[in-house]
Design a protein around this motif. Structure first.
Motif, mmCIF file in Angstrom:
data_model
loop_
_atom_site.group_PDB
_atom_site.id
_atom_site.type_symbol
_atom_site.label_atom_id
_atom_site.label_comp_id
_atom_site.label_asym_id
_atom_site.label_seq_id
_atom_site.Cartn_x
_atom_site.Cartn_y
_atom_site.Cartn_z
ATOM 1 N N ALA A 246 -14.760 -17.017 -11.649
ATOM 2 C CA ALA A 246 -14.147 -18.245 -11.123
ATOM 3 C C ALA A 246 -15.215 -19.216 -10.644
ATOM 4 C CB ALA A 246 -13.194 -17.898 -9.985
ATOM 5 N N GLY A 247 -15.156 -20.437 -11.167
ATOM 6 C CA GLY A 247 -16.081 -21.475 -10.750
ATOM 7 C C GLY A 247 -17.453 -21.404 -11.382
ATOM 8 N N TYR A 248 -17.689 -20.383 -12.223
ATOM 9 C CA TYR A 248 -19.043 -20.211 -12.761
ATOM 10 C C TYR A 248 -19.462 -21.375 -13.662
ATOM 11 C CZ TYR A 248 -22.837 -18.576 -15.749
ATOM 12 O OH TYR A 248 -24.015 -18.485 -16.455
ATOM 13 N N LEU A 249 -18.639 -21.726 -14.638
ATOM 14 C CA LEU A 249 -19.038 -22.761 -15.584
ATOM 15 C C LEU A 249 -19.198 -24.109 -14.897
ATOM 16 C CD1 LEU A 249 -16.842 -21.796 -18.679
ATOM 17 C CD2 LEU A 249 -19.290 -21.357 -18.332
ATOM 18 N N GLU A 250 -18.306 -24.423 -13.963
ATOM 19 C CA GLU A 250 -18.441 -25.669 -13.205
ATOM 20 C C GLU A 250 -19.728 -25.650 -12.373
ATOM 21 O OE1 GLU A 250 -13.994 -24.753 -13.537
ATOM 22 O OE2 GLU A 250 -15.863 -23.645 -13.220
ATOM 23 N N GLY A 251 -19.978 -24.510 -11.735
ATOM 24 C CA GLY A 251 -21.192 -24.393 -10.929
ATOM 25 C C GLY A 251 -22.449 -24.470 -11.764
ATOM 26 N N LEU A 252 -22.400 -23.868 -12.960
ATOM 27 C CA LEU A 252 -23.562 -23.909 -13.845
ATOM 28 C C LEU A 252 -23.841 -25.334 -14.292
ATOM 29 C CD1 LEU A 252 -25.686 -22.202 -15.390
ATOM 30 C CD2 LEU A 252 -24.054 -22.149 -17.306
ATOM 31 N N ARG A 253 -22.792 -26.045 -14.682
ATOM 32 C CA ARG A 253 -22.964 -27.446 -15.096
ATOM 33 C C ARG A 253 -23.634 -28.256 -13.993
ATOM 34 N NH1 ARG A 253 -17.467 -29.953 -14.962
ATOM 35 N NH2 ARG A 253 -17.971 -29.640 -12.753
ATOM 36 N N ASP A 254 -23.111 -28.144 -12.782
ATOM 37 C CA ASP A 254 -23.660 -28.926 -11.663
ATOM 38 C C ASP A 254 -25.092 -28.504 -11.344
ATOM 39 O OD1 ASP A 254 -21.198 -30.130 -11.593
ATOM 40 O OD2 ASP A 254 -20.466 -28.975 -9.874
#
Length: 438
Positions: free
Chosen positions: A210-218
């Motif tokens: 959860a939240g990994y891809l969004e966190g990686l992008r940022d």
């Protein structure tokens, strides 16, 4: 079931005489199959293939996940035939290039521009080169948990088959683990100002935390790098818009292929206009020589891609693939449990992109046990390095596959009880694709 592989054995011997490795893709090599049981395919229709000995198989992982609609799909063939009679390659762009690009971008609305090529390696390497040009940086970071990105040096340098690649090139590729933002940030900090892009598959055998891809992008953007999604496998198979359409995270650049052409050679580099224009004629920055291929826009391949996109949209193919995979996975797990090998024969991954794992007595991944499993599947009329489904699979195909897996699990159990799988194998085990020596 008794099967003869006599003609395939002879054909494999001839293949090795004229083609290094005996195949044009290492993952299709006969070392990936039990000894003297590597079928050479003569034809395919739907979810079935026939080898040169006349053996018929239900096929999984068709064309290394490329043939998601089944072989010789009538809509795709009709589109290809229509273009072949009009010419396939011209001195200027064909109108088909425009139509295919507009159709693709309607399917993948997270991208503004697209450029077509013939294979995935060219597209991913173009993404890396474009990232380097945009950022002015040399290093590229690849996900260490993902199997393959390109045949080019920047990736192969990280495998055991790095012969012929200068160390200076290898030093420019670093790796990060999937799902671990802290480790990735440590890498970005260590090479602060040096990494041009991070490239990964948005998901493979596991869902992203959860939240990994969004966190990686940022995180990637905070260090001035670009985020690249390799959607060669996930594109269209996860959804018409790929994994980025499922998870709602837009990369800077992404690459597509495989299912896009249903077996015809077409791949794509897609991305944000501000980046893609660096390879165009309307940007004031230093130009990037971005994907200039003689055959990249052959009309028949682009017509195949448009037909695939139409079928996906009209028939809800991603949902169909998911449903077929769910049915198969449930059946395999049921018979593995019945045979008492449910902790040794495992089905993993998204339902539309299933793989199987074969574990030994100590629950470690085992090539000999994989060989045993593949051998029993082949003898039962099932072929595939995975359980990746096509939409052409029928209920009868899946039921038959589960029956064959049940028999394979029975033999598997006997090998586990004997604690000597070699006694059940008449030849050498299958080999890893990436290894230093043959």
């Amino acid at each position: 079931m008794n099967k003869s592989f006599e003609k395939s054995i002879a054909a494999n011997a001839r293949l090795h005489q004229v083609i290094p490795g005996g195949a044009h893709t290492y993952a299709k090599g006969d070392d990936q199959y039990p000894e003297d049981m590597a079928p050479v395919i003569e034809r395919g229709l739907g979810a079935h293939v026939w080898d040169v000995d006349g053996n018929e198989y239900i096929e999984y992982g068709s064309g290394l996940r490329a043939v998601s609609l089944g072989h010789a799909h009538p809509r795709v063939l009709e589109a290809v035939r229509g273009q072949l009679e009009r010419g396939s390659n011209f001195v200027r762009p064909s109108i088909v290039e425009l139509e295919a690009a507009e159709r693709f971008l309607a399917c993948v609305p997270t991208a503004d521009m697209v450029k077509f090529a013939k294979n995935g390696s060219d597209a991913t390497t173009a993404a890396v080169k474009l990232s380097r040009a945009i950022t002015g940086r040399s290093r590229v970071a690849i996900c260490s948990d993902h199997a393959f990105f390109s045949t080019d040096d920047w990736f192969i340098t990280r495998t055991p088959m790095a012969a012929g690649i200068p160390d200076a090139i290898g030093d420019l590729t670093v790796a990060f683990p999937y799902g671990d933002l802290a480790a990735t940030e440590e890498l970005l900090r260590r090479y602060d100002g040096e990494i041009a892009c991070l490239i990964l598959e948005a998901a493979t055998q596991q869902e992203p935390p959860a939240g990994y891809l969004e966190g990686l992008r940022d995180l990637v953007h905070s260090y001035g790098a670009l985020l690249v999604f390799d959607e060669m496998i996930t594109g269209f198979r996860f959804s018409e818009a790929g994994a980025q359409g499922v998870y709602g995270v837009t990369p800077d650049l992404s690459t597509f292929g495989k299912a896009l052409g249903n077996g015809f050679a077409v791949s794509a580099l897609a991305g944000k206009r501000e980046f893609m224009e660096r390879g165009g004629l309307r940007d004031t920055n230093e130009r990037v020589f971005l994907l200039s291929t003689t055959h990249g826009a052959e009309t028949h391949a682009l017509a195949a891609a448009m037909a695939v996109m139409d079928v996906y949209a009209e028939e809800g193919i991603p949902a169909r693939l998911h449903e077929r995979g769910e049915k198969l996975a449930a059946g395999v797990r049921e018979v593995a449990l019945a045979a008492g090998v449910e902790d040794h024969v495992l089905v993993r991954g998204r339902a539309s992109n299933l793989v199987f794992a074969t574990l030994d007595e100590n629950f470690a991944p085992s090539q000999p046990y994989r060989t045993l499993f593949l051998r029993e599947l082949l003898l039962g009329g099932v072929i595939g390095p995975s359980f990746v489904v096509s939409s052409a699979l029928t209920d009868a195909d899946i039921e038959r596959t589960v029956e064959v897996v049940a028999q394979a699990c029975t033999v598997y159990r006997k090998a586990l009880e004997a604690q000597d799988v070699s006694a059940f194998l008449p030849g050498r085990p299958v080999q890893p694709v990436f290894r230093k020596y043959a």
